[in-house]
Motif scaffolding. Structure first.
Motif, PDB file in Angstrom:
ATOM      1  N   PRO A   3       0.852  -1.142   0.217  1.00  0.00           N
ATOM      2  CA  PRO A   3      -0.403   0.259  -0.317  1.00  0.00           C
ATOM      3  C   PRO A   3       0.361   1.428   0.112  1.00  0.00           C
ATOM      4  CG  PRO A   3      -0.864  -1.411   1.289  1.00  0.00           C
ATOM      5  CD  PRO A   3       0.831  -2.163   1.288  1.00  0.00           C
ATOM      6  N   PHE A   4       2.053   1.210   0.753  1.00  0.00           N
ATOM      7  CA  PHE A   4       2.489   2.726   0.780  1.00  0.00           C
ATOM      8  C   PHE A   4       3.536   2.217  -0.485  1.00  0.00           C
ATOM      9  CE2 PHE A   4       7.125   4.243   0.489  1.00  0.00           C
ATOM     10  CZ  PHE A   4       7.023   5.482   2.028  1.00  0.00           C
ATOM     11  N   LEU A   5       3.570   1.618  -1.864  1.00  0.00           N
ATOM     12  CA  LEU A   5       4.573   2.127  -3.189  1.00  0.00           C
ATOM     13  C   LEU A   5       3.187   2.902  -4.068  1.00  0.00           C
ATOM     14  CD1 LEU A   5       6.253   1.111  -5.278  1.00  0.00           C
ATOM     15  CD2 LEU A   5       5.808  -0.577  -5.104  1.00  0.00           C
ATOM     16  N   VAL A   6       1.340   2.166  -3.962  1.00  0.00           N
ATOM     17  CA  VAL A   6       1.202   1.954  -3.899  1.00  0.00           C
ATOM     18  C   VAL A   6       0.335   4.072  -4.335  1.00  0.00           C
ATOM     19  CG1 VAL A   6      -1.902   2.253  -4.442  1.00  0.00           C
ATOM     20  CG2 VAL A   6      -0.597   0.339  -4.475  1.00  0.00           C
ATOM     21  N   ARG A 118       6.803   6.697   6.357  1.00  0.00           N
ATOM     22  CA  ARG A 118       8.021   6.127   6.070  1.00  0.00           C
ATOM     23  C   ARG A 118       8.669   5.598   7.376  1.00  0.00           C
ATOM     24  NH1 ARG A 118      12.571   7.046   5.445  1.00  0.00           N
ATOM     25  NH2 ARG A 118      13.084   8.858   5.572  1.00  0.00           N
ATOM     26  N   ARG A 119       8.272   6.798   8.285  1.00  0.00           N
ATOM     27  CA  ARG A 119       9.392   7.142   9.589  1.00  0.00           C
ATOM     28  C   ARG A 119       8.683   6.155  10.375  1.00  0.00           C
ATOM     29  NH1 ARG A 119      13.082  10.566  10.067  1.00  0.00           N
ATOM     30  NH2 ARG A 119      13.070  12.708   8.235  1.00  0.00           N
ATOM     31  N   TRP A 120       7.406   5.453  10.907  1.00  0.00           N
ATOM     32  CA  TRP A 120       6.541   4.858  11.503  1.00  0.00           C
ATOM     33  C   TRP A 120       6.902   3.264  11.400  1.00  0.00           C
ATOM     34  CZ3 TRP A 120       1.272   4.598  11.949  1.00  0.00           C
ATOM     35  CH2 TRP A 120       0.093   2.981  12.895  1.00  0.00           C
ATOM     36  N   CYS A 121       6.525   3.133   9.429  1.00  0.00           N
ATOM     37  CA  CYS A 121       6.859   1.728   9.098  1.00  0.00           C
ATOM     38  C   CYS A 121       8.519   1.320   9.279  1.00  0.00           C
ATOM     39  CB  CYS A 121       6.006   1.186   8.107  1.00  0.00           C
ATOM     40  SG  CYS A 121       3.864   2.124   8.747  1.00  0.00           S
ATOM     41  N   ASP A 122       9.186   1.939   9.066  1.00  0.00           N
ATOM     42  CA  ASP A 122      10.316   2.417   8.788  1.00  0.00           C
ATOM     43  C   ASP A 122      11.349   1.340   8.290  1.00  0.00           C
ATOM     44  OD1 ASP A 122      13.359   2.548   9.851  1.00  0.00           O
ATOM     45  OD2 ASP A 122      13.492   0.607  11.033  1.00  0.00           O
ATOM     46  N   ILE A 123      10.005   2.216   7.196  1.00  0.00           N
ATOM     47  CA  ILE A 123      10.664   1.552   4.920  1.00  0.00           C
ATOM     48  C   ILE A 123      11.541   2.177   4.803  1.00  0.00           C
ATOM     49  CG2 ILE A 123       9.228   1.439   2.896  1.00  0.00           C
ATOM     50  CD1 ILE A 123       6.706   1.820   4.469  1.00  0.00           C
ATOM     51  N   PRO A 124      12.688   1.624   4.397  1.00  0.00           N
ATOM     52  CA  PRO A 124      13.997   2.163   3.707  1.00  0.00           C
ATOM     53  C   PRO A 124      13.851   2.860   2.106  1.00  0.00           C
ATOM     54  CG  PRO A 124      14.280  -0.219   4.061  1.00  0.00           C
ATOM     55  CD  PRO A 124      12.783  -0.051   4.674  1.00  0.00           C
TER      56      PRO A 124
END
Length: 126
Positions: A3-6, A118-124
């Motif tokens: 979902p983040f990418l979408v 991004r920061r909450w889910c720690d997505i690099p």
């Protein structure tokens, strides 16, 4: 697909559309909009200072028009514009001037949401 990418793809595509609308409004609608304020001293001084036809000049001239149209009471109270000048601007032209910048503020909110997510889910970011 996550979902983040979408969300990222939709946000970037929407930001591109909004940027295109802003550029269109600055190049296609600014001169028409300024013609309704041709006798206004503030608009004439602003146009004289930002007289070149570069992108930065058009941006600053358009930002004055957006300020006048989005907060007319302050400009009326300061006697910088008249009721007749504001009433002469057609509603469609007013919408073309204001809505791209309102959509840009929504894009800024979307950018903040993206960064928090991004920061909450720690997505690099590669």
């Amino acid at each position: 697909m996550s979902p983040f990418l979408v969300y990222t793809i939709v946000w970037l595509a929407g930001s591109g559309v909004v940027l295109g609308l802003i550029v269109f409004a600055e190049y296609a609608k600014l001169d028409e909009l300024e013609s309704y304020f041709s006798e206004n001293e503030k608009v004439r001084l602003h146009k004289r200072f930002w007289k070149r036809n570069r992108m930065i000049d058009r941006y600053h001239r358009m930002s004055l028009m957006v300020d006048i149209l989005s907060g007319p009471k302050a400009y009326l109270k300061a006697s910088l514009v008249t009721e007749a000048e504001l009433a002469s601007v057609p509603l469609t032209l007013r919408r073309w001037a204001l809505w791209p910048y309102r959509l840009a503020s929504i894009c800024i909110i979307q950018m903040v949401v993206w960064e928090v997510w991004r920061r909450w889910c720690d997505i690099p970011i590669p």
